[in-house]
Structure formats: C-alpha cells, structure tokens
Design an enzyme around this catalytic site. Structure first.
Site: not given
Ligand code: 13P
Length: 250
Positions: A9-11, A95, A167, A173, A212, A233-234
């Site tokens: 998920n590149w957000k 999300h 999640e 994050g 994370s 995410g990250g």
């Molecule tokens: P992180 O991996 O940055 O914690 O984010 C997880 C997330 O929200 C994936 O949708």
C-alpha cells in the site's frame, strides 16, 4: 493450501519518476518470487502507468479505495468499473486511515466492499483495533463488528471473493509491530468467527497482517498458522525491502 500474498500500500507517496523506478525495481526482483501473489496499490493517478509496466509480469495492481456507487455525481470518487478499466484486480477498502481521518463508517466500508465485488474487483478488506480498544480488551469485538457489517450486507460467502487484512491501528506507521503471537491470536479469532458461519470460506480465506511489517519481522509473522501474508505500508516503498518481504512469504 492458501497462496501467500504480499500487497504494498503505497499510500499518498511518489511521483512519476519515483513510481517508475519503484515498479522497475520490483519487476527486476520478481524472478525469485515463485509462490507468493504480489500486489501493488499505487496512488490512483499512477495506476495506469503501473498497470502498463506490469502487464507482462505476475505483479497485480490494486487501488487504495473504491466508490460505493457506480456512476454519476460523486465528485472525487473513482468507480469500480473505472478501476477495472485501468487494470486493477484488487481494491483496498476500510483502511484505518480512511476510517479515522475521513470518517468512513463500517456501513460505508461494507458498501465499498460490495461495489468492488459487483465490478469484479477483489476487496482487500482492512479491519483492526486502536490502542485504546486493545487496552480495553475489546480487540475481538471491534474486528467482529467490522466484519459483521460486510456479512450483513453481502453474506459470509462474499468474503471468499477477497482477502482480509488485520491491521492493528497502533502498529501502523509506528514501528511497533504486533508480536507474532498477538497477531496470530486475532487472526485465529477472525478465522474461527467466519468458520462458525461457513467452514469452507474460513479455510480458503487469506488473512493478511499489516502494521510495521518489514524484512526483519516478516518471516516470523507470516509463518504463523493463520497469517497468510502482509499488507505493507512504509516498507513497500523500497523495492529491495518489499521484495525481501515477498521472499519471506515464500
Ligand atoms: P506500515 O507498514 O507503514 O505500518 O503501514 C501499514 C499499512 O497501513 C498498510 O496498509
């Protein structure tokens, strides 16, 4: 056997040039990923570019949301049909950032889930508790309530058309990952809850962990009995890290 899945998920990150570089990097490393299903979810404006770039690969594309309606006066929204048209096979729905920052209710998330399905898109349905809810001991109740909204609208069999991503909000994050035991406990609860309604759906359903996840903790998390992959995410913004997690899922 459930096929492991790793979704990035590149957000709201990237630019034309960084997206090009990131997807090229992931493509380069795909030869070593043979078992896991790999999905990337770019910001909507970059979906056509990424779809084009992965055409000749096993990488699949997802969106970060989908409108609950199919057409018309819904400024700022993108329909399932449009997403399908530009190559999306998956769509994230529910999300926690959409729920908490943009006020999406369980009911709206369920409608978005339904919209994905009726347009032939597989929902990546996100659920999870906040830190406060975990401390109150109501983690399972919260996840249950979020899942029940979809079951009420679409029926339990609908879950078979997508995946669930657990999640925990406090792990997103923050660098604070749920321990493999903590995550497994909730994943087992989710599968058990669904099994009580339909054992086949529960057995086949992939439940991803997100929050994370990184190359250092992915293998241990994904090796848990009820954890079938990750929503990243990250760490999905660096090809090397994302590929390392894909390898861990194998
Ligand atoms: P992180 O991996 O940055 O914690 O984010 C997880 C997330 O929200 C994936 O949708």
């Amino acid at each position: 056997m459930r096929q492991p899945m790793v979704a990035g998920n590149w957000k709201m990150n990237g630019s034309s040039s960084s997206v090009k570089e990131l997807i090229a990097g992931i493509k380069d490393g795909m030869a070593s990923v043979t078992k896991a299903e790999v999905v990337v979810c770019p910001p909507a404006v970059y979906i056509p570019r990424v779809s084009g770039a992965v055409e000749d690969t096993a990488i699949k594309v997802g969106s970060q949301n989908v409108c609950d309606q199919d057409k018309g006066a819904f400024t700022g929204e993108i329909s399932g049909e449009m997403l399908k048209d530009v190559g999306c096979e998956y769509a994230i729905v529910g999300h926690s950032e959409r729920r908490s920052l943009y006020g999406e209710s369980d009911e709206l998330v369920a409608k978005r889930f339904a919209a994905a399905r009726r347009n032939g898109i597989k929902p990546i349905f996100c659920i999870g508790e906040t830190l406060q809810e975990r401390e109150q001991g109501i983690t399972n109740d919260v996840c249950s309530r979020q899942i029940d909204a979809v079951i009420a609208l679409e029926g339990v069999e609908a879950l078979a058309d997508g995946v669930i991503a657990y999640e925990p909000v406090w792990a997103i994050g923050t660098g604070k990952t749920a321990s493999p035991e903590q995550a497994q406990e909730v994943h087992a609860f989710i599968r058990g809850k669904i099994a009580a309604l339909n054992a086949d759906v529960a057995e086949g359903l992939r439940i991803l962990y997100g929050g994370s996840m990184n190359p250092a903790n992915a293998a241990e998390l994904i090796s848990q009995a009820d954890i079938d992959g990750g929503l990243i995410g990250g760490a999905s913004l660096k090809a090397e890290d994302f590929l390392a997690i894909c390898s861990a899922a194998e």
